[in-house]
Design an enzyme around this catalytic site. Structure first.
Site, mmCIF file in Angstrom:
data_model
loop_
_atom_site.group_PDB
_atom_site.id
_atom_site.type_symbol
_atom_site.label_atom_id
_atom_site.label_comp_id
_atom_site.label_asym_id
_atom_site.label_seq_id
_atom_site.Cartn_x
_atom_site.Cartn_y
_atom_site.Cartn_z
ATOM 1 N N GLY A 206 0.814 -1.215 0.000
ATOM 2 C CA GLY A 206 0.000 0.000 0.000
ATOM 3 C C GLY A 206 0.844 1.260 0.000
ATOM 4 O O GLY A 206 1.888 1.321 0.662
ATOM 5 N N GLY B 49 -0.624 4.411 0.639
ATOM 6 C CA GLY B 49 -1.380 5.460 1.308
ATOM 7 C C GLY B 49 -0.577 6.048 2.454
ATOM 8 O O GLY B 49 0.652 5.924 2.519
ATOM 9 N N PHE B 50 -1.272 6.666 3.400
ATOM 10 C CA PHE B 50 -0.588 7.292 4.527
ATOM 11 C C PHE B 50 0.245 6.281 5.310
ATOM 12 O O PHE B 50 1.381 6.559 5.698
ATOM 13 C CB PHE B 50 -1.602 7.956 5.459
ATOM 14 C CG PHE B 50 -2.196 9.210 4.893
ATOM 15 C CD1 PHE B 50 -1.460 10.372 4.811
ATOM 16 C CD2 PHE B 50 -3.506 9.221 4.436
ATOM 17 C CE1 PHE B 50 -2.005 11.531 4.297
ATOM 18 C CE2 PHE B 50 -4.063 10.377 3.912
ATOM 19 C CZ PHE B 50 -3.311 11.542 3.836
ATOM 20 N N GLU C 264 -18.944 17.453 2.893
ATOM 21 C CA GLU C 264 -18.075 18.280 2.063
ATOM 22 C C GLU C 264 -18.532 18.298 0.615
ATOM 23 O O GLU C 264 -18.542 19.353 -0.035
ATOM 24 C CB GLU C 264 -16.638 17.775 2.190
ATOM 25 C CG GLU C 264 -16.040 18.069 3.567
ATOM 26 C CD GLU C 264 -14.809 17.252 3.919
ATOM 27 O OE1 GLU C 264 -14.172 17.568 4.936
ATOM 28 O OE2 GLU C 264 -14.501 16.291 3.189
ATOM 29 N N ASP D 237 -6.452 1.664 7.553
ATOM 30 C CA ASP D 237 -7.869 1.302 7.457
ATOM 31 C C ASP D 237 -8.110 -0.201 7.541
ATOM 32 O O ASP D 237 -9.241 -0.629 7.773
ATOM 33 C CB ASP D 237 -8.464 1.825 6.145
ATOM 34 C CG ASP D 237 -8.610 3.336 6.139
ATOM 35 O OD1 ASP D 237 -8.605 3.934 7.227
ATOM 36 O OD2 ASP D 237 -8.743 3.920 5.042
ATOM 37 N N GLN E 70 -4.302 9.974 10.590
ATOM 38 C CA GLN E 70 -3.470 9.942 11.781
ATOM 39 C C GLN E 70 -3.277 8.538 12.331
ATOM 40 O O GLN E 70 -2.194 8.176 12.794
ATOM 41 C CB GLN E 70 -4.054 10.854 12.868
ATOM 42 C CG GLN E 70 -3.517 12.260 12.839
ATOM 43 C CD GLN E 70 -1.994 12.291 12.934
ATOM 44 O OE1 GLN E 70 -1.375 11.619 13.743
ATOM 45 N NE2 GLN E 70 -1.373 13.068 12.068
#
Length: 458
Positions: A10, A12-13, A173, A312, A324
């Site tokens: 992955g 991602g973050f 949003e 996640d 975070q």
């Protein structure tokens, strides 16, 4: 003797921060990702509504890590993880690669969940990938174009009705930005329609907006949305979705129909299928209802102290599915790996992972947001500035931060948006892809049946 091999799944973050945290460690890192970019997912809705370009929120992972000599980036989709052989198998265009590991960090993330109704995706794209965001931009702007074109008042009303399913941060949003797009950027762009007359509906089966942020902030967000003209409909569960609209079941059991051209799905997430693959190989490890791996206190799976789950895909008490959580989990896992390499790690005495909650935020409209930091809850302009600053901080690269600030300046202080181009590919690629996959599968099944008949006859 070869160095300690770390495989990270992955980009991602969680995955990117894990790879970067091992920059000076005596290890060789292989980062495997099914996309070429590091996606800043919280800003996808701004790509969908024409504020930012996809490049500003999705820099190329290989270029981010190009100066880190102990990292190899592999493009491919992981199809198998073998905890006995300590290997990860990935595929790219029919080519297969097997990557051995001494330590594994799985940060495969999550995808949109349709709660068992995957067919909804054809008519109501989610907000998890760049493809989703670009498709939604095409559908949102295309709806206004179609409304301008038609003379039928009923069809025009349908085209100018936008439904966002899910009243979490993403749904709030998106709904707010569709209204702002219509009221500001498009206000004088058409001749036979008035964009500000569009109908934007925010639906959720829950009884409140932004449930994780509490009643006070949820109500503040709802009031701001309603002041903008967004219709907030709660305790309303979507039961069917089709090309012409969707059906909603209210709390009292009655069903009603909403005719609309553009639907956005921002409700629910489902973890990567890799979670189940890994859990099945670990005696006693389970996954929760969303497919997330219920990890040990040190973020590992039972019986495998060298296999870490972060982001996640991880189910850990008190850790939300936010950037975070992934970042802190990645730093915790890489710290333990560094101890393993130095020979100072003892799995039995590891200090449990501890999550530090830095708060949560959601922007509603220009100059308006809500924020929760510890016990402090606030909204309005100050919260909006805090939201801008935080998201700017987590963007990767000076160039992306600079161009994002310019785009925000144009959008929020003026009426313009720099990313308003749409193409047929944006709007119809999903339909064509689904058609091709369906026909390819049918052709493969027909060929297999023909081969079976030939074998039987021979």
């Amino acid at each position: 003797m070869s160095r300690h091999r770390v495989v990270v799944i992955g980009s991602g973050f969680g995955g990117l921060n894990a790879a970067k945290a091992l920059k000076r460690a005596d290890v060789d890192v292989t980062l495997i990702s099914k996309t070429t970019t590091h996606l800043f997912q919280p800003l996808l809705y701004q790509v969908a509504t024409g504020i930012l370009s996809e490049g500003e929120i999705a820099p190329v992972t290989r270029l981010i890590l190009q100066r880190q000599k102990n990292v190899q980036v592999l493009l491919g989709e992981v199809c198998d993880v073998n905890l006995t052989a300590n290997t990860v198998t990935s595929k790219l265009m029919g080519m297969e690669t097997v990557s051995p590991f001494d330590s594994l960090i799985v940060a495969a993330g999550a995808q949109q969940s349709y709660f068992g109704n995957d067919e909804f995706a054809t008519y109501a794209p989610g907000m998890k990938t760049i493809d989703d965001a670009l498709e939604l931009r095409g559908r949102i702007l295309g709806a206004f174009e179609a409304a301008e074109f038609t003379d039928d008042p009923v069809e025009r009303e349908r085209r100018l009705t936008f439904v966002v399913v899910g009243a979490g941060p993403t749904g709030v949003e998106v709904a707010g930005q569709i209204k702002e797009l219509a009221h500001r950027t498009l206000k004088q762009a058409f001749r036979t329609i008035e964009p500000r007359d569009c109908r934007v509906i925010l639906l959720d089966a829950a009884p409140a907006v932004l449930p994780p942020m509490g009643e006070k902030l949820g109500l503040k967000a709802q009031q701001r949305l309603e002041k903008m003209g967004v219709e907030v409909q709660l305790n309303a569960m979507v039961s069917t979705v089709d090309y012409l609209g969707l059906t909603v079941k209210d709390q009292d059991g009655t069903e009603r129909r909403i005719e609309c051209a553009c639907k956005v799905w921002a409700a629910g997430v489902q973890a990567s299928s890799l979670g189940k693959i890994i859990a099945d190989q670990s005696d006693g490890t389970e996954v929760d209802r969303a497919g997330r791996v219920i990890v040990e206190p040190d973020l590992t799976v039972k019986g495998h102290p060298n296999v870490f789950i972060v982001g996640d895909l991880m189910s850990f008490p008190g850790v939300p599915g936010m950037a975070q959580g992934a970042i802190q989990g990645a730093h915790y896992a890489t710290t333990l790996i560094k101890h393993m390499v130095k020979g100072t790690d003892d799995p039995a005495t590891r200090k449990p992972f501890s999550y530090f909650d830095k708060g949560s935020m959601a922007t509603i409209s220009r100059f308006s947001a809500v924020a929760q930091v510890g016990k402090l809850e606030f909204g309005g302009f100050i919260a909006w500035l805090a939201w801008l600053g935080l998201h700017l901080l987590y963007l990767v690269g000076f160039k992306n931060r600079f161009t994002t600030v310019i785009a925000w300046f144009i959008t929020f202080l003026g009426d313009g948006r720099s990313q308003m181009a749409i193409t047929n590919q944006m709007m119809y690629a999903r339909v064509v892809t689904n058609w091709m996959e369906s026909h390819t599968q049918e052709a493969m099944e027909a060929e297999a049946a023909e081969q079976a008949r030939e074998r039987a006859a021979g």
